[in-house]
Scaffold this active site. Sequence first.
Site, PDB file in Angstrom:
ATOM      1  N   LYS A  51     -49.410 -87.005  88.517  1.00 22.88           N
ATOM      2  CA  LYS A  51     -48.229 -87.856  88.728  1.00 22.88           C
ATOM      3  C   LYS A  51     -48.649 -89.329  88.822  1.00 22.88           C
ATOM      4  O   LYS A  51     -47.965 -90.216  88.305  1.00 22.88           O
ATOM      5  CB  LYS A  51     -47.483 -87.403  89.990  1.00 22.88           C
ATOM      6  CG  LYS A  51     -46.753 -86.086  89.758  1.00 22.88           C
ATOM      7  CD  LYS A  51     -46.307 -85.372  91.007  1.00 22.88           C
ATOM      8  CE  LYS A  51     -45.789 -83.978  90.628  1.00 22.88           C
ATOM      9  NZ  LYS A  51     -45.426 -83.131  91.742  1.00 22.88           N
ATOM     10  N   GLN A  95     -45.133 -83.286  97.950  1.00 22.96           N
ATOM     11  CA  GLN A  95     -45.740 -82.222  97.142  1.00 22.96           C
ATOM     12  C   GLN A  95     -45.648 -80.890  97.892  1.00 22.96           C
ATOM     13  O   GLN A  95     -46.092 -80.783  99.033  1.00 22.96           O
ATOM     14  CB  GLN A  95     -47.206 -82.575  96.836  1.00 22.96           C
ATOM     15  CG  GLN A  95     -47.883 -81.613  95.894  1.00 22.96           C
ATOM     16  CD  GLN A  95     -47.236 -81.579  94.502  1.00 22.96           C
ATOM     17  OE1 GLN A  95     -46.977 -82.599  93.899  1.00 22.96           O
ATOM     18  NE2 GLN A  95     -46.974 -80.379  94.006  1.00 22.96           N
ATOM     19  N   ASP A 118     -37.220 -85.467  92.907  1.00 24.74           N
ATOM     20  CA  ASP A 118     -37.424 -84.068  92.520  1.00 24.74           C
ATOM     21  C   ASP A 118     -36.091 -83.356  92.271  1.00 24.74           C
ATOM     22  O   ASP A 118     -36.070 -82.269  91.694  1.00 24.74           O
ATOM     23  CB  ASP A 118     -38.156 -83.320  93.651  1.00 24.74           C
ATOM     24  CG  ASP A 118     -39.617 -83.060  93.312  1.00 24.74           C
ATOM     25  OD1 ASP A 118     -39.982 -83.120  92.124  1.00 24.74           O
ATOM     26  OD2 ASP A 118     -40.393 -82.796  94.260  1.00 24.74           O
TER      27      ASP A 118
END
Length: 282
Positions: A51, A95, A118
């Site tokens: 990322k 995460q 997300d």
Amino acid sequence: MVISGKELSARLKAEMAEQVKTFPAKYGRVPHLVVILVGDNPASVSYVTGKAKASEAVGIRNTTIRKPESITEAELLDIITALNLDDEVDGILVQLPLPKHIDENKVIEAIDKSKDVDGFHPLNVAALWQKQPCTLPCTPKGIIKMLKAAGVEIAGKRAVVIGRSNIVGLPVSKLLLDENATVTIAHSRTRNLGEVTRQAEILVVAIGRPKFVTADMVADGAVVIDVGVNRDPETGKLCGDVDFAAIEPKASVITPVPGGVGPMTICCLMENTIECFLKRRK
Ligand code: NAP
């Protein structure tokens, strides 16, 4: 035809990089994505590194906050609150998975909906299911982009999704439905799975079992999207949920692992960060 998520994502990231270059003159700065990594799970470390690399390629500012496994839930929630209030932060990503002593749902709910890159926040999920504007979850969004880039007509097709997780199976089913496919969702309690999957003109597989889908489970000419990321127990190499070598000759379109859905997921994260940045400017 093998759809390369690697190539498609590289093209889309280059386009985004051109767009982001114009932001300092227009808005005074570039988008800023903050990724929080708890502990040192090797898969999570590798995803977070990916990322950061993609952010660099697109010109997005990336901050990775690393915290030890021992961090308390309250400490993590405090970090998120501070990031929510920070006007210089456009996207917040925690995460997953988190250590057992931290409630993932609580953490996801703590992220400001407008910074939820997300698309996992319950308000974003609700908006998705009500067909309202929302941040789409990255993997399902990437899958639809791949199908469209490959010229696959989705409307009217029989689509089967194996897997019903909140991050892949359920949202990709909804996106396929929104594209007017006729969608069946299969899972571990589905009887005669092969009978179901052989009906699929578009088969999306998100199970998490190496090479689980065999050639006899797939119709000739089907479009096969493999979301799984597994280690092949024989070779130790990365592999998908689909037996690629056996299915590729009979599929009309198929995605490889690695280099398929994975890079598109990260690409869509970049797109979501830019979208959150632009929405907040409005
Ligand atoms: P998950 O939460 O573990 O869900 C797996 C799903 O598969 C469940 O719905 C489960 O059914 C179903 N399943 C398990 N065994 C089955 C069987 N024998 N027959 C039929 N269905 C079965 O997994 P996930 O988070 O959706 O991830 C799935 C895979 O995609 C993993 O390999 C993950 O690493 C990968 N992934 C890749 C990306 C990417 O960007 N490439 C992103 C996310 C995930 P039940 O609901 O009945 O238990």
